[in-house]
Design a protein around this motif. Structure first.
Motif, short mmCIF file in Angstrom:
data_model
loop_
_atom_site.label_atom_id
_atom_site.label_comp_id
_atom_site.label_asym_id
_atom_site.label_seq_id
_atom_site.Cartn_x
_atom_site.Cartn_y
_atom_site.Cartn_z
N SER A 114 0.92 -1.26 0.03
CA SER A 114 -0.08 -0.02 -0.05
C SER A 114 0.92 1.23 0.09
O SER A 114 0.39 2.33 -0.21
CB SER A 114 -0.86 0.07 1.45
N LEU A 121 -0.91 7.54 -1.83
CA LEU A 121 -0.54 8.87 -1.02
C LEU A 121 1.02 8.81 -0.77
O LEU A 121 1.26 8.71 0.50
CB LEU A 121 -1.37 8.32 0.38
N TRP A 128 2.72 11.09 1.55
CA TRP A 128 2.69 11.11 3.36
C TRP A 128 4.07 10.18 3.65
O TRP A 128 4.55 9.40 3.27
CB TRP A 128 1.61 10.07 3.54
N LEU A 179 1.71 3.81 5.59
CA LEU A 179 0.11 4.09 5.81
C LEU A 179 -0.28 3.08 6.93
O LEU A 179 -0.95 3.75 7.79
CB LEU A 179 -0.24 3.71 4.36
N THR A 217 -0.01 4.47 10.19
CA THR A 217 -0.60 5.91 10.68
C THR A 217 -2.04 5.39 10.65
O THR A 217 -2.56 5.89 11.56
CB THR A 217 -0.46 6.58 9.40
#
Ligand code: ATP
Ligand code: ATP
Ligand code: MG
Ligand code: MG
Lengths: 357, 510, 422, 422
Positions: free
Chosen positions: D5, D9, D12, D16, D19
């Motif tokens: 993943s 994003l 960032w 992930l 987070t």
């Protein structure tokens, strides 16, 4: 078609219903292991809640099931310590000697929470001060009562000596240990306890234990069921092996199947404590303590201050099939034990709307 | 003539990758149409779409004039298309017959499975393929080549009029290949249309009527075989000129590095007690020794023995720099200065979860530690240097290794081992499934390393390759050393002769 | 499909693993019968047989389901919870059918949930229980195929989830229907009474029928072939046009079904349903039976006969120990199962191990393993002898001797190996 | 090694999965604090935090071990039993150091096994406990590498075996040493009293230290890289010159060590050791934490931070429910864990699922799955609402509505899919 769904709150007003804790303070009754024995107690709590009108006192009472481990109870007690709406804790300790449990109780007391023990007490020599009062009947006495009864039955059958086995979920839980020791004390010196069989609360294994006992040990004259479900396990296997009546059976806790069995004379004697009354009295005492109602406390504990003055004995019943039973009132000293035939006992149950005790 | 298959601007994308871009292609009934392209050109993907393995794509597919959208392999088979996949897809626990009829089992009138019927049918197919495989034999007990033949039998059993072969010969012995050609001839006589994928130019030119070249998922061109030649094809595949190779010239071997005497590898509980029997040779510095042999001849075993990776205790003596060695574990060989690039990248080479950098640095990570802790800068520096010296095409060190093409993956693995500064490099079939472009680069790389004083042993399933790169060629047959040719003596014919020596008896054996 | 060991002793007509287990069972029975001072296995063989059968049948039913899932390449950890769940469902459905007059006869009947119920109710209840099994199976399949959870994770979730779901459901519905919540329902209908009476025979028959059906499916139908194929090489199976998801659907539903049936029997047997405590860890024994019976957790390998014998073997040994150790045998049950599993799986692999030149105690690892194993052995024997008549005294001696002996033996092996490695 | 993943994003900076879990934890805490009528999480945040920390630390310690084994491509089912075993070992060793006078003081003391003991004894006892962990780890490695048992089977055997071994040992040794056998030993030394007092801080610190060490090992050392390599592709790792067996040895010993340490804390916490009941099912929560934290059971994927957060998340949610449902919350614990696991793993895979054209409810299977899921959802909500203030009455309504709504939604998805498939 199912009107009962909406009707649930009516069935049990306030009590046994945690979510009334908006403004109301809570009394929690922490049991040691989920068992029908405690359902009668829940009835008692609800009954008491009505009787002493907790709701108007801004109180509610909840029964919280333990999971039959020390960890479980400690975890719960800590949980209570974090929740400020709990003002009273009644506990039936899984382990009387566990300093951890005792310490948690003391912490609660420091927080100003009222703490009492019910049915099982903490180790009185060491930790008496960790609870204010004790309600219930000492399991040792209960065991001795059953022992006496069994002795009488065996005697009447002309059995002078032999082996007996006690069946229980967990040999280390205190109520079990006390009961078994009591039975051992009073059943008679010529009767040998060849084994204490544990089944880990697995009903299937409970039966296997009985089966194996019958196969493994010679000259078995009596079988004792310590926890509620042991009674039907014993009678069931005795039927299945056509030993009904050949072996004396004594059990604790009138589980409904046990009652039926005794009606069929498959159980010779049953010692029944009174979790229902424990429930009622718990509510009464707790309310009094919380509201600092000395009168009621004095009434319940007249000998407060003297040795064992902090103990309130709820009833203990010896139940026998009928008058023909060799067990007679005279065997027991007044006060401690209430003597009943099955018929009388059933009346009592129906009176309070109970099925088991 | 009305094409039997029309592929109209088909596009297929995987997360991150565009496997096929606007591919259009016509297949004429009855022709043998070869598809060529580098690794990752999209050949297999296209075939998977044709055979209903890959269901979702953009574009149109017409079979026999009708627009079709296969929901699964079954649908494709009903439309008369069957496929021999690139990788073996067999259930090892099941028998040969069971595998052939897997998913299409014959039933008795009562609806139960009819094993006997299936076995008889299988026997018949094997006879047609001229191979002696027992229909009841569990696949796990078969040689890799026979397993490939089962795949072929499976596809034939459908007797469909369109047959797709995705690199069917990559695991076959020369003799088996010949048999396969005969089968293909028979099929074509029956008017079966065949799509044929191979990296081997000789096959392509020998078999095909027309050739379509794919590059980076696009159709480059479709040519009639008679009107073209290998250079043109490879050029179109790679998209640039490939300089003709002149390797091995004026390489001067140094002193002996590796010396093997009477090396034996037992094969417990097997009719032929030895996987390897009495192998003796010596390897000099700056020399490339090729090992030839049919599939299952024991080439991998031989390298594994030298690398201490064999599962059974090795007998005989191995001298490295004159010192007798007994490797119990690859790490010992590695520390002694031997490195081995394994066959079958996907299974034995790459670490799919790790990125390119980590894949390269794995064996030398210790060198990048200070006080037991890995310093990421030094690790990156290490990997980066390899990327450059081997000219690996990649998005960077943090790219996932699986995103690289086969050739580049192979380079990374070679890099992993070069970092250990070996004196002997073992390459087990390093170019299998690697396209011509990448192959050429690998050859040059070997040559360079060799001139830098490395001693290399290479096995290959392609003789031309061995003849190009190696100074001497050792030939194995059924685990026995049957010949050792110098570059001058070696010809395909003589090698093949030596390689098939005593192959006949062995064939009876199993 | 047959275990690789099929090669050696080729002359023997039957599969080796199964034969070995069968012989082991007979052996254990005879030896125990001989050692046991009461010789229960000979004198009261019928009672003993009954007792073993009752448990073996129940375990066997669940093990069948487990084995099918294992062969298809998955694993079902939820059996125990599934049993509790189906039993609870069954009891709760019956609750809805408690006749009015029973309810009328005072709130008594309902409080602790003594259920007497109409025939229809019983029928629907059992249907409901079976359905619950199928639903959970479907749920597993959905998680495994659609969300692509590893079977271990998916069934781990239901293992922890279903039991507490059952408890919650029980509390909730009893509260709604009886006004007082209980986690324990007593089921005491004539029908289940009858079932309890004849439990041994009925459950055995059901088990045999199920086993037969499973055997036919696995070894005589296309579905069975596909089950083995998927277990062996899922990708290949898929490329051969097998609808792998549907085959898995069958496997998980079958497993759920088996557990559900077992749940009904267990409920009848206990005459009470208490989801919190019912059939805890049953899945472990079921999986153990399958593994002992020769199923490979990699999938694609395993037989019905093997699984059945595996279950029987486990129960026989557990029972045998109860006969030898007169009191408190349940303490040792876990150890027995554990040891059996290890020994069984090892022995199936033994031929391959002995052939290959792999060392048993390589390097430092081996040197550490040796004292560990010896110590464990010594301890076990010491405990054992404490309960067995002969050699009850001089326990410490026994323990030390055993420890030292095994230490010596293992070290000797170690020496041999490291010598051979030279 | 980072979860796939990681692609989306990309801006960032932090991983992930981690987070997401972190945010989830914060969210749960705040929402619960708001919903709970007493707002315990705000009013008594310190007490609550303590409560959560104590459990999370303990769970986290075990989860660390579990995750390392999972990353190396194995599985350790034995944690719970290992905890019980190490605690028992610890207590029994201390028993041998009980001063005579304690033993003399009447049967009571011995019956319940009250132990007060010398400093040396305590030290040796803890060393012994840790050693027991390492020994079991060695045993696992031996079974997995030398006998080639699948890790699942090997640790299944110890899961069932160790606990009963501990029980037997306890009975046996107490009998030998005190003359009366018991399965429960009360440990009440000043030291453990002190440990119990400051348990929260100490266990948290120990956990943090362990986590830090594990993190360094996994992401900063060669050993760590090898662990990931083996989990990713074992054969390739071997051929790259990694001594896979030794790496596994480390992994299993580390797991055993973690459980052993947890065992000591748990003993101090309970002040009694009762192997039969101690830490049952702990391994499930530990594995769940690792999985929730992003470890893949295929091996080669997972992080320390993720695992730690996973453990914290589990405990927070469990505690939150206990705050919302005033009494008997533990009934629902299992459900919670189960649901979290499924949701967590699903969400980590969601990106891939949504990308691929895979259907959620394909064919008949889907049609069956939909009602199953809806029904479960409805039932859960119904139970939940029974315990929560608002909507306590008109439960049936709530239940039916939820069921129907989810039924509608899922069916809609199904329709969409089957339409798209056209
Ligand atoms: N399942 C998949 N997921 C993601 N990417 C894929 C997948 N299958 C193929 N690809 C990618 O699609 C591209 C084409 O792959 P394909 O296998 O068709 O190449 P090929 O021409 O068959 O190569 P080779 O000659 O090595 O077989 C490659 O970049 C590959 O990485
Ligand atoms: N693990 C194994 N178990 C049993 N037989 C094996 C094993 N590995 C190889 N063989 C057999 O040993 C022989 C040599 O195998 P090997 O892989 O070395 O062939 P090879 O010469 O390397 O061919 P290629 O490298 O092209 O696959 C073959 O007959 C093969 O079937
Ligand atoms: Mg391809
Ligand atoms: Mg090879």
């Amino acid at each position: 078609a199912l009107p009962w769904f909406a009707g649930c709150p009516a069935a049990t007003p306030g009590a046994g219903d945690p979510t009334q804790s908006g403004g109301t303070k809570r009394i929690v009754f922490l049991i040691n292991i989920p068992d029908p024995y405690w359902e009668a107690n829940l009835q008692g709590l609800n009954e008491g809640a009505k009787m002493f009108d907790l709701a108007s006192a801004g109180l509610s009472v909840t029964q919280d099931p333990g999971n039959g481990t020390t960890e479980g109870q400690i975890e719960k007690l800590r949980q209570y310590a974090t929740q400020d709406d709990i003002v009273g804790v009644a506990i039936s300790p899984w382990d009387a000697d566990s300093p951890a449990i005792v310490e948690e109780l003391q912490k609660l007391q420091k927080k100003g929470v009222k703490v009492i023990t019910v049915d099982n007490d903490v180790n009185r020599e060491k930790y008496r001060d960790s609870r204010s009062f004790y309600l219930g009947t000492d399991n040792l006495i209960a065991g001795q009562a059953l022992g006496t009864g069994l002795n009488a039955v065996l005697d009447a059958k002309g059995v002078k000596s032999g082996n007996f086995v006690q069946f229980v979920g967990n040999t280390e839980s205190d109520n079990a240990r006390a009961r078994m020791d009591g039975v051992k004390d009073k059943i008679g010196a010529d009767f040998v306890e060849v084994a204490r069989e544990a089944d880990g609360s697995d009903t299937g294994r409970a039966k296997d234990n009985v089966r194996n006992t019958l196969l493994n040990h010679k000259d078995i004259v009596a079988l004792v069921g310590i926890w509620a479900y042991n009674a039907p396990a014993i009678t069931g296997v005795l039927q299945e092996t056509n030993n009904t009546g050949k072996i004396v059976v004594g059990t604790f806790d009138a589980q409904e199947l046990a009652i039926e069995a005794m009606a069929k004379k498959e159980i010779d004697v049953m010692v029944v404590q009174n979790p229902f009354d424990m429930g009622v009295q718990t509510v009464r005492l707790m309310k009094a303590m919380i509201q600092d109602d000395q009168a009621t406390i004095k009434e319940m504990f007249p000998k407060q201050g003297e040795p064992d003055g902090d103990m309130y004995t709820t009833g203990l019943r010896i139940v026998v099939p009928d008058e023909s039973s060799p067990i007679k009132k005279e065997l027991y000293e007044e006060g401690v034990v209430e003597f009943m035939t099955l018929a009388q006992f059933r009346e009592w149950l129906t009176k309070f709307g109970l099925k088991s005790s | 003539m009305q094409p039997i298959i029309q592929i109209r601007s088909i596009t297929k994308t995987y997360p991150g990758v565009v496997a096929l871009k606007d591919v259009s292609l016509d297949i004429l009934p009855g022709e043998l149409h070869a598809i060529c392209g580098e690794n990752g050109a999209g050949k297999s993907t296209l075939m998977k779409i044709l055979s209903g393995v890959v269901g979702s794509y953009e574009g149109e597919l017409h079979v026999g004039g009708k627009l079709v959208q296969f929901g699964g392999t079954r649908a494709a088979e009903e439309a008369g298309i069957s496929i021999i996949h690139q990788e073996l897809n067999l259930v090892e626990q099941l028998s040969a017959a069971a595998n052939i009829f897997l998913g299409r089992e014959l039933r008795t009138s009562l609806g139960f499975r009819d094993d006997r019927a299936m076995e008889q049918a299988a026997e018949h197919l094997f006879r047609e393929l001229e191979c002696n495989i027992g229909a009841k034999q569990p696949v796990s007990e078969l040689r890799v080549g026979d397993q490939q033949l089962i795949e072929i039998a499976k596809a034939l059993s459908l007797s469909s009029e369109i047959l797709i072969m995705d690199e069917p010969t990559s695991a076959l012995t020369e003799s088996e290949v010949e048999r396969l050609y005969r089968v293909i001839a028979r099929l074509r006589a029956r008017g079966v249309t065949i799509l044929y994928i191979s990296h081997k130019m000789d096959e392509v030119f020998r078999l095909s009527d027309r050739i379509t070249i794919l590059r980076d998922g696009r159709t480059v061109q479709t040519l009639v075989t008679k009107e073209t030649n290998a250079q043109q094809i490879t050029q179109l595949m790679v998209g640039r000129e490939i300089a003709a190779l002149d390797l091995g010239t004026e390489r001067t071997p140094g002193e002996v590095v590796l010396q093997v005497e009477k090396l034996r590898l037992p094969w417990p509980g097997h009719a032929r007690q030895w996987r390897l029997k009495d192998i003796s040779f010596e390897l000099r510095q700056g020399e490339i020794l090729g090992i030839a042999g049919l599939m299952g001849a024991g080439r991998t075993e031989l390298l594994e023995c030298l690398f201490g990776a064999a599962h059974d205790p090795v007998q005989g003596t191995i001298r490295l720099h004159g010192k007798v060695q007994q490797f119990a574990h690859p790490i010992e060989a590695c520390e002694a200065g031997i490195a081995m690039v394994t066959e079958d990248r996907k299974r034995l080479g790459i670490f799919a979860e790790m990125n390119v950098g980590q894949n390269i640095s794995l064996c030398q990570l210790k060198e990048a530690t200070t006080a037991g802790l890995v310093s990421s800068q030094r690790e990156e520096a290490m990997s980066q240097s390899m990327l450059q010296s081997l000219a690996v095409k990649t998005a960077g060190l943090v790219a996932r290794i699986t995103s690289l093409s086969g050739g580049n993956q192979q380079k990374c693995i070679i890099g992993r081992w070069l970092l250990t500064k070996p004196t002997v490099l073992l390459l087990d079939d390093p170019t299998r499934g690697v396209d011509v472009g990448a192959k050429a680069e690998l050859y040059r790389l070997m040559d360079r390393l060799c001139r830098e004083g490395l001693a290399i042993i290479i096995t290959s399933s392609e003789l031309p390759e061995l003849l190009t790169v190696s100074d001497r060629i050792l030939v194995l047959s059924e685990g026995r050393q049957t010949a050792m040719f110098s570059r001058a003596e070696a010809t395909e014919h003589r090698i093949l002769e030596a390689a098939t020596k005593g192959y006949a008896e062995a064939a009876q054996a199993n | 499909m047959s275990a690789p060991s099929g090669r050696m002793l080729a002359w023997w007509p039957f599969p080796l693993t199964e034969t070995a287990i069968f012989l082991a069972i007979v052996l254990v029975y005879l030896v125990t019968g001989a050692l046991d001072p009461n010789h229960t296995y000979f004198n009261a063989w019928d009672a003993s047989a009954k007792m073993i059968l009752r448990n073996a049948a129940l375990l066997g039913i669940v093990a069948l389901g487990a084995s099918v899932v294992i062969i298809v390449g998955g694993i079902d950890l939820s059996s125990g919870s599934m049993i509790a769940f189906s039993a609870t469902t069954c009891a709760l459905i019956m609750m809805f059918f408690t006749q009015p007059e029973v309810q009328a006869s005072g709130r008594i009947a309902m409080d602790t949930g003594l259920v007497t119920v109409s025939g229809l109710g019983i029928f629907l209840a059992m249907v409901g229980a079976v359905l619950s099994g199928l639903m959970v199976g479907t749920l597993h399949t959905w998680m495994v195929t659609s969300i692509r959870l590893p079977p271990f994770v998916a069934t781990l979730a239901t293992l922890v989830g279903l039991r507490s779901f059952a408890r919650g459901m029980c509390l909730f519905l009893t509260k709604q229907y009886w006004g007082s919540e209980t986690e324990k329902i007593t089921v005491n209908t004539p029908f289940f009474g009858w079932l309890r009476e004849n439990n041994v025979w009925i459950s055995s028959v059901v088990f045999l029928v199920l086993a037969l059906v499973t055997w036919v499916i696995l070894s005589r139908t296309v579905l069975g072939r596909h089950i083995y194929a998927i277990g062996g090489n899922e990708e290949a199976a898929r490329l051969s046009g097998i609808r792998t998801e549907n085959v898995k659907w069958f496997a998980y539903c079958f497993s759920g079904l088996c557990s559900a049936i077992a749940g009904i029997f267990l409920m009848a047997d206990n005459s009470t349903v208490q989801p919190a405590l019912m059939a805890q860890g049953f899945e472990l024994n079921a999986i153990a039976s399958a593994v002992v019976g020769g199923c490979s957790l990699q999938g694609g390998i395993g037989t019905v006969l093997g699984t059945a014998l595996g279950a029987l073997f486990l129960r026989v040994v557990i029972d045998a120990v109860a006969k030898l150790i007169k009191a408190g045998a349940d303490v040792y049950q876990g150890m027995i199962v554990g040891i059996i599993v290890v020994v069984a799986v090892t022995s199936t692999q033994f031929s391959t191990i002995s052939h290959s030149s792999r060392q048993f105690f390589p390097g430092w690892r081996g040197i550490w393993a040796i004292p560990t194993i010896s110590l464990a052995a010594g301890m076990c024997v010491m405990m054992g002898s404490a309960n067995i008549q002969f050699a009850k005294d001089r326990l410490l001696l026994v323990g030390i001797i055993v420890t030292l002996v095994s230490l010596a033996i293992l070290s000797f092996i170690k020496l041999l190996e490291s010598h051979r490695a030279k």
